[in-house]
Design a protein around this motif. Sequence first.
Motif, PDB file in Angstrom:
ATOM      1  N   LEU A 166       0.901  -1.279   0.101  1.00 34.90           N
ATOM      2  CA  LEU A 166       0.111  -0.073   0.047  1.00 34.90           C
ATOM      3  C   LEU A 166       0.833   1.277  -0.176  1.00 34.90           C
ATOM      4  O   LEU A 166       0.614   2.134  -0.852  1.00 34.90           O
ATOM      5  CB  LEU A 166      -0.993  -0.001   1.364  1.00 34.90           C
ATOM      6  CG  LEU A 166      -1.740   1.303   1.317  1.00 34.90           C
ATOM      7  CD1 LEU A 166      -3.013   1.036   0.111  1.00 34.90           C
ATOM      8  CD2 LEU A 166      -2.704   1.109   2.454  1.00 34.90           C
ATOM      9  N   THR A 167       2.061   1.157   0.515  1.00 33.43           N
ATOM     10  CA  THR A 167       3.077   2.605   0.899  1.00 33.43           C
ATOM     11  C   THR A 167       3.488   2.461  -0.593  1.00 33.43           C
ATOM     12  O   THR A 167       3.701   3.595  -0.908  1.00 33.43           O
ATOM     13  CB  THR A 167       4.078   2.138   1.934  1.00 33.43           C
ATOM     14  OG1 THR A 167       3.497   1.793   3.180  1.00 33.43           O
ATOM     15  CG2 THR A 167       4.729   3.460   2.146  1.00 33.43           C
ATOM     16  N   LYS A 185       3.001   6.185  -2.428  1.00 30.59           N
ATOM     17  CA  LYS A 185       4.338   7.235  -2.223  1.00 30.59           C
ATOM     18  C   LYS A 185       4.429   7.750  -3.647  1.00 30.59           C
ATOM     19  O   LYS A 185       5.104   8.666  -3.995  1.00 30.59           O
ATOM     20  CB  LYS A 185       5.560   6.584  -1.547  1.00 30.59           C
ATOM     21  CG  LYS A 185       6.245   5.447  -2.593  1.00 30.59           C
ATOM     22  CD  LYS A 185       7.685   5.259  -2.043  1.00 30.59           C
ATOM     23  CE  LYS A 185       8.180   4.224  -3.159  1.00 30.59           C
ATOM     24  NZ  LYS A 185       9.142   3.271  -2.371  1.00 30.59           N
ATOM     25  N   GLU A 186       3.895   6.864  -4.747  1.00 31.18           N
ATOM     26  CA  GLU A 186       4.275   7.137  -6.077  1.00 31.18           C
ATOM     27  C   GLU A 186       3.293   8.167  -6.728  1.00 31.18           C
ATOM     28  O   GLU A 186       3.364   8.950  -7.571  1.00 31.18           O
ATOM     29  CB  GLU A 186       4.386   6.043  -7.041  1.00 31.18           C
ATOM     30  CG  GLU A 186       5.767   5.380  -6.953  1.00 31.18           C
ATOM     31  CD  GLU A 186       5.725   4.042  -7.138  1.00 31.18           C
ATOM     32  OE1 GLU A 186       4.975   3.330  -7.869  1.00 31.18           O
ATOM     33  OE2 GLU A 186       6.649   3.398  -6.558  1.00 31.18           O
ATOM     34  N   LYS A 187       2.085   8.409  -5.934  1.00 29.46           N
ATOM     35  CA  LYS A 187       0.894   9.376  -6.255  1.00 29.46           C
ATOM     36  C   LYS A 187       1.314  10.806  -5.609  1.00 29.46           C
ATOM     37  O   LYS A 187       1.892  11.148  -4.569  1.00 29.46           O
ATOM     38  CB  LYS A 187      -0.298   8.844  -5.694  1.00 29.46           C
ATOM     39  CG  LYS A 187      -0.935   7.532  -6.546  1.00 29.46           C
ATOM     40  CD  LYS A 187      -2.081   7.277  -6.072  1.00 29.46           C
ATOM     41  CE  LYS A 187      -2.098   7.759  -4.655  1.00 29.46           C
ATOM     42  NZ  LYS A 187      -3.521   6.797  -3.968  1.00 29.46           N
ATOM     43  N   PRO A 188       0.685  11.757  -6.103  1.00 31.86           N
ATOM     44  CA  PRO A 188       0.964  13.196  -5.671  1.00 31.86           C
ATOM     45  C   PRO A 188      -0.081  13.132  -4.548  1.00 31.86           C
ATOM     46  O   PRO A 188      -0.874  12.382  -4.251  1.00 31.86           O
ATOM     47  CB  PRO A 188       0.156  14.016  -6.971  1.00 31.86           C
ATOM     48  CG  PRO A 188      -0.869  13.130  -7.754  1.00 31.86           C
ATOM     49  CD  PRO A 188       0.161  11.696  -7.521  1.00 31.86           C
ATOM     50  N   VAL A 209      -6.215   7.082   0.192  1.00 27.99           N
ATOM     51  CA  VAL A 209      -5.260   6.875   0.951  1.00 27.99           C
ATOM     52  C   VAL A 209      -4.384   8.148   1.173  1.00 27.99           C
ATOM     53  O   VAL A 209      -3.663   8.323  -0.001  1.00 27.99           O
ATOM     54  CB  VAL A 209      -4.620   5.710   1.167  1.00 27.99           C
ATOM     55  CG1 VAL A 209      -3.509   5.693   2.377  1.00 27.99           C
ATOM     56  CG2 VAL A 209      -5.613   4.668   1.471  1.00 27.99           C
ATOM     57  N   SER A 210      -4.548   8.806   2.100  1.00 27.18           N
ATOM     58  CA  SER A 210      -3.501  10.130   2.217  1.00 27.18           C
ATOM     59  C   SER A 210      -1.992   9.649   2.824  1.00 27.18           C
ATOM     60  O   SER A 210      -1.984   8.652   3.257  1.00 27.18           O
ATOM     61  CB  SER A 210      -4.062  11.258   2.679  1.00 27.18           C
ATOM     62  OG  SER A 210      -3.840  11.074   4.251  1.00 27.18           O
ATOM     63  N   ARG A 211      -1.223  10.674   2.420  1.00 24.96           N
ATOM     64  CA  ARG A 211       0.253  10.388   2.968  1.00 24.96           C
ATOM     65  C   ARG A 211       0.177  10.345   4.645  1.00 24.96           C
ATOM     66  O   ARG A 211       0.644   9.507   5.154  1.00 24.96           O
ATOM     67  CB  ARG A 211       1.220  11.246   2.670  1.00 24.96           C
ATOM     68  CG  ARG A 211       2.659  11.013   2.948  1.00 24.96           C
ATOM     69  CD  ARG A 211       3.492  11.978   1.967  1.00 24.96           C
ATOM     70  NE  ARG A 211       3.363  11.334   0.558  1.00 24.96           N
ATOM     71  CZ  ARG A 211       4.257  11.232  -0.095  1.00 24.96           C
ATOM     72  NH1 ARG A 211       5.599  11.652   0.407  1.00 24.96           N
ATOM     73  NH2 ARG A 211       4.106  10.763  -1.584  1.00 24.96           N
TER      74      ARG A 211
END
Length: 839
Positions: A670-671, A675-678, A727-729
Motif C-alpha cells: 500500500l505504501t 508514495k508514487e502518487k501526488p 489514502v493520504s500520506r
Amino acid sequence: MKRYNPSEVEPKWQKIWSNSSTHTAEDFSDRPKFTILTEFPYPSGTGLHMGHLREYTLGDIIARYKRANGFNVLFPMGYDAFGLPTENFAIKNKISPQIATKQNTANMRRQFDAMGCSIDWNRSFSTTDPEFYRWTQWMFLQFYRAGLAYQDEIAINWCPFCKTGLANEEVINGRHERCENLVEKKMLKQWMLRITDYAERLIDGLENVDYPARIADQQINWVGRSEGAEIDFVIASEATTAPVSSETGAGQEQSSQKTTLDPSPLSEKVVRDDNLIKVFTTRPDTIFGATFMVLAPEHPLVQKITTLEQKDEVGTYIRAVEGKSEIERQETDREKTGVPTGAYAINPATNEKIPIWIADYVLMGYGTGAIMAVPAHDERDYEFATKFNLPITEVVSGGDITKTAYLDEGTMVNSGEFNGLNSTEASKTITNWLIERGVAKRKTQYKLRDWVYSRQRYWGEPIPIIHCDKCGAVPVPEKDLPVELPAVEHYEPTDDGESPLSRIESWVKTTCPKCGKPAKRETDTMPNWAGSNWYYLRYYDAHNDKVFADPEKLKYWDMVDLYLGGMEHTTLHLLYSRFHHQFLYDQGLVPTPEPYAARRGQGIILAADGRKMSKSLGNVVDPTEIINSGYGADAARLGVTFLAPYDQTTPWSPEAVAGCYRFLTRVWNLTQQVKEKPAIKADDELLRAEHRTIKKITDDLDKMNFNTAIAGLMEYLNVLSKNPAKVSRANLETLLELLAPFAPHIASELYEQLGNQNSIETTDWPRYDENYLTDSQMTIAVQVNGKLRGEITVDTDAAQPDIERAALALDNVAKFTNDEIPAKIIYVPEKIINIVVKS
RNA sequence: GCGCGAGUGGCGGAAUUGGUAUACGCGUUCGACUUAAAAUCGAAUGGGGAAACCUGUGCGGGUUCAAGUCCCGCCUCGCGCACCA
C-alpha cells in the motif's frame, strides 16, 4: 515496485540503530523516566528460546511506545550467567565455564540485535564479570555484618545429581527445579540468609506495589503466615509404668482419662525448660480437646523421654522414617503411622495426663516439631486417633465427631469455665488465660524457611569469608574484593558435600585478615540467584568501580517502573530480590523500600500440540529460525504478540507468523502505491478511521492489550486497502507510527520511503482528535422483546422520539409487535433500542 | 484438601460497562489471475432451515426489557501450595 524483503530491510535498520544513541537512557534527564525491566537471560548454548522472544518483544514494544511518548526510557539487558547449566555444559564439552559464557553471551547479543530490540547496551554486564560480582560479594558481607548471614549445620535439601545443597524454593514436588531429580536430606554446614526476618515485610510490602493478585497471593502463601499461640506442655516427670496400649481407647468414657496428678496451677510450679514440650497451634480454643501429643521423629526430646519399654519400638520407627524419601513422606493420602514413646505430658488446660506419640505426619521443619493433637477438630489428628484408638473429646459443638473431625466454629463444650462461648471468641479468651498462667505466648508462625545460600559447585560467586582457627569466620576485607574464582582444570562437583574449590590448595590457603595467621577460604559458592538479587540496580550505574551504584543515580532512577518476567520466578527470584532489596533499604543503601513498582508475568508459549516445548519431545521452535526463514523479525514479533494476551499460556502457531507477514506485506504494498502518487487531501471517512485507530491502539497499549492492538492495526489497514486511491500520506504515516513499536524495522523503512528525513523514532506518538471519533450518522440495533429484529441508521443528533418512531416504522418490528402499543421502550444511546410488548 | 484463574466457531482468540456474540488472524470453500501451480486479489464461512425464522458462549436454575458478562448450585481443565498443626 519493490517487494517487501525483511532480510534486506532489517539488517539495514539494525545497523543504523547500533550506530546511533536513540536507545540510550540518559541519567538525570529532565524528561520523565521510565524503566522497563525484563528478566535477563541465562546464556545457554542453545540461545534465545520462544519465551525470550515473547518477553523481549513485549519489553521492546513498551520501551518504544514510552519513548514516543516523551519518556527517558531505560531498557537494559545483561546476562545471568552463573549456575549449573553452564557448568554442566562446560563439563560435557570440556571447555571452561568462562569461555562457554563468553561464547554464549556473544551469540545471544547477536540474537537480541536480530530481534530489533532497542536496548541500551552501554549498561550491559554479566553477573560473572568480576567487576559485577565484586558487589554481589560486598552485599553478602553487609548481610554478614548485620547478622543476617550465618552458618548452621542443618538437614538441607541435597540434589544427588547436581551434588549441591538447595534452597527450599528450589524444590518442586520433592524434585530439584533445574534437573528434576529427586532431592534428599543431608546434614551440612551451610551459609544461610535470614529471610525469615523479612517474612512480615515480604507480605506487607505487597500493598504498596502493583502486582497481579495471582503473584501477590502466591508470595503471601509461600511466606505462609499463621497467627496462633505457642503453648508449653510439661512432661510428666514420674516414670510411667503402663505403656500406651490399644485399650486406651476412644470408646472409653472420658472420665477414665482423669489422672491423680497434683492439681495445683502450673504457674506455681518451677518448671525447667527441658521438661517442656512447646507446641504451636492456630486453634488454642481447642486445647481442652488435646488428648495426646505427637512429636516429629527427629524431635530432640524423643530420645530423652522415651521409656525403656518403648525404646525398641521407637528406634525401629525412626529408622523406618529415615529410610523414606522426601516424596514418600509428603504423600498426604498415606495411612498415618506412629508409635507411643511411653511418656506422658500434662495438658495445661485440663491438667490431665496425655500420652506422647511420635509420628511422621508431624514435621520437624514447621512450628516446634511437636503438636498438641486435638482429634475432634483436626482431620489428621482424627485419623491418627481413630487408627490408634486414642480418645476423641469434642470441645466445639456443631459437628458429628463420631463421623469426622469438625473444623468450623461453634459453641464451646467440655471446656470448663469457657463452655458456652463461641469458639472464635474463646480462642482469644483461652489464649489470654494461658498467658496469664505463664504457659503460653502469642505467636506468629511462618512457612518461610531461612535461605540456604551455600552451593557446593564451582561456577558461582565465592563466598567472601576466611576461616581462621583463632578468629573464626572473618569477612574478606572490602579492599580485597572481588574474591575471584580461580581458573581450574577440574571443576566437577564432589559427592562429599565439599565444593570443587576445596581441592585447589593454593587458593584455599590464605592468611587471616585479622590475626595474620594461616587460614582457609570458604569454598562454597553462592546460589545462581545471587546476581539476580540486585542486578537491576547495576543498570543505573553499570561501570562504577567505587560503589555498586552512585546514590544520586539510584535516586534518579528510583523504582523499576515495570518488571516483566516468568510466573515461575514468583517464589524464587522475585521473592529473593524483594527480600534483598528490603535489606539494602534498611541499610540505607537504596532509596526505595521495594524494588519493582509493577510486576507482570508473561504466559508460557507451548508447542503447537499444546504440550510444553521440550527437547525430548522434539517440538521446540527456535525463534532465530523464524526470523531467518524469510518472515523476518518484525513478523516474528507480531506473531508472538498477536497470538494471545501476553500473560496467557498459549500454544504456538506458525500460521500466525505467516498471517502477520502477509499483513506487513500489505502495508508495504500500500505504501508503494501511495508514495508514487501526488499528495491528496484526507478523505473524511478514512480520517475518522485513522483517529479511531489512534485511540484504540493507545488505549490498548496503556492496558497492555497487545494482541487486540495488532488486530486494530489490521482493521485500519483493511479500511485503507478498500480505497487505496483515497489514502493520504498522513493516513499512512499514522499507521506506520502506530506500527513502529511492534514492527520497528518495516515502519522505519516505509517512513523513510515516504520521503521523511527524520527517523520515525523521533516522531511523537499520534494524538487523536475527539471530533473525528463521531460520525454524522449512527446505526442503532432494534430489538423487540430483547430479540434483534433490525437496524436503523439515524443522524447522530437525532432525538429519542424520532429514533423510536423510526424503529417502530420497520416492517419487521411491526410484524413482531402485532401492532400493539409498546408497554415500554428502552433506548441505550448510540447502541440499541428495545421495544417491549406484552404477549 | 486449600488458594488463584479459565471454559466462546474447525483452531488461536475478540466483546468498555449487562446492550447487535464470534472483532482480528488462521483454516476451509468458491471465484479471478495463470498453460499450470505457488503467490496475490475478491466473496462466503457457528449450527439447523429453501426461506421466514429457530437456535447458540461448559451444565442446571435465577435476576433483568436485555446475560458470554450479575446471583445460586454443579462439572471440567490449567497453575500454585500442600500431613504447615
